[in-house]
Design a protein around this motif. Structure first.
Motif: not given
Length: 284
Positions: A7-26
Motif C-alpha cells: 500500500y505504501l509503495n502505491k501511495k508513494s508512486y502517486y505522490a511522486i507523480l503529483l510532485l513531478c506535475i507540480l514541479t513542471v507547472i512551477g
C-alpha cells in the motif's frame, strides 16, 4: 506487514507523480514571468518619443496649403523675367502656307500618275457601261414573248392526254376524271426533247408527279415546263437556250402517269397560270 508495504509503495508512486506535475507547472510559470519582464524592458528601451525626436508641430489647415500652392505657380512673365527661352507656336498663316506648299509638292509629283489613273478608271467605267448595255439588250431580245408568238413541238408525236381546264378528262393511270393543266405527247420517233422557244433555264427539279422537269423562262411572265425526262439533262440552270435546242431525252414515266407510256409532259403558263399549249404550237 507485506500488505502495508505494498500500500505504501502505491501511495508513494502517486505522490511522486503529483510532485513531478507540480514541479513542471512551477517551472513553466517561472520561465513565463521572466520572459514577460524581459519583453517589457525591451519595449521600454525601444520606445521613441515623437515629440522629443521631431518636435511639436501643428498640422496646416486646407486654406494655408492652397495659399502655398498659389505661391508656387509660375507664370509666363516669371519665365521671361528669368531669361528663359520661350518657344512660340507658329501662326495660323505660316501653318496654312506650309500645308499649301506641301499639297502643291504632292500634286506636282503625282500629277502624271493621277491623270493616268483617271483615264484608266474612266475607261473601265465606259467598258462596264457598254457591258451593261449589251447585257440589257441581250435580255430584252432573249426574253421577248407574247400571245402572238409561236412554239415548236418539244417532240414529234401524238397527244395521249390533252389539256383541260374547263371540263374533266379521263386519267388512265389514276382511273378517274380530272382537269389536266398540260398535254402529254408520246414520241413517234426518237425521244429527244427540244426547247419550244428561246429562253432561260429557270429551274431543273425532280417532281414526284412529272419526274425530272426543266422550266424555261421566256420573259413577260411566260414559261414552258418539260417533264418525264431522263436524268442526263443537256442544259444547266441559268443557261440561255435557243429555240429548238435539245433539252434532254424522254425517260420512264412516274407512277402517276405510267399508263400513258413513254411521253413528255409539256405545260405553258402565263404568270404561273396554265394555258392551253395547243394555241401556240405550230403544225406538227
Amino acid at each position: 506487514m507485506k500488505k502495508f508495504w505494498t500500500y505504501l509503495n502505491k501511495k508513494s508512486y502517486y505522490a511522486i507523480l503529483l510532485l513531478c506535475i507540480l514541479t513542471v507547472i512551477g517551472t513553466t510559470t517561472f520561465i513565463t514571468r521572466n520572459n514577460m519582464k524581459t519583453l517589457d524592458k525591451l519595449n521600454e528601451q525601444n520606445a521613441i518619443d515623437l515629440d522629443e525626436e521631431f518636435g511639436d508641430y501643428d498640422l496646416e489647415d486646407v486654406g494655408t496649403i492652397k495659399a502655398y500652392q498659389e505661391d508656387l505657380n509660375i507664370t509666363k512673365e516669371d519665365i521671361e523675367g528669368a531669361g528663359s527661352a520661350v518657344v512660340e507656336s507658329p501662326s495660323e498663316e505660316e501653318t496654312a502656307r506650309e500645308d499649301t506648299s506641301a499639297t502643291k509638292d504632292i500634286i506636282v509629283v503625282s500629277g502624271e500618275e493621277t491623270k493616268s489613273n483617271k483615264s484608266a478608271s474612266s475607261e473601265k467605267v465606259n467598258e462596264s457601261r457598254n457591258e451593261k448595255r449589251e447585257t440589257s439588250e441581250e435580255v430584252e431580245e432573249t426574253f421577248s414573248f407574247s400571245e402572238n408568238a409561236s412554239l415548236i413541238w418539244p417532240v414529234t408525236g401524238e397527244i395521249v392526254m390533252d389539256y383541260s381546264a374547263d371540263k374533266l378528262v379521263f386519267d388512265k393511270t389514276l382511273e378517274q376524271y380530272r382537269v389536266h393543266p398540260a398535254i402529254c405527247i408520246a414520241p413517234s420517233e426518237e425521244g429527244i426533247v427540244k426547247a419550244a422557244a428561246k429562253g432561260k433555264v429557270e429551274m431543273i427539279k425532280n417532281d414526284p408527279e412529272t419526274g425530272i422537269t426543266v422550266i424555261l423562262d421566256h420573259g413577260d411572265g411566260w414559261k414552258t415546263i418539260y417533264g418525264q425526262l431522263q436524268k442526263n439533262i443537256s442544259v444547266k440552270q441559268n443557261e440561255i437556250v435557243e429555240k429548238g435546242q435539245v433539252i434532254g431525252e424522254i425517260g420512264t414515266p412516274t407512277k402517276y402517269s405510267i399508263a400513258l407510256g413513254d411521253h413528255v409532259y409539256f405545260q405553258v403558263t402565263k404568270n404561273d397560270t396554265p394555258v392551253d399549249p395547243k394555241q401556240f404550237l405550230t403544225n406538227n
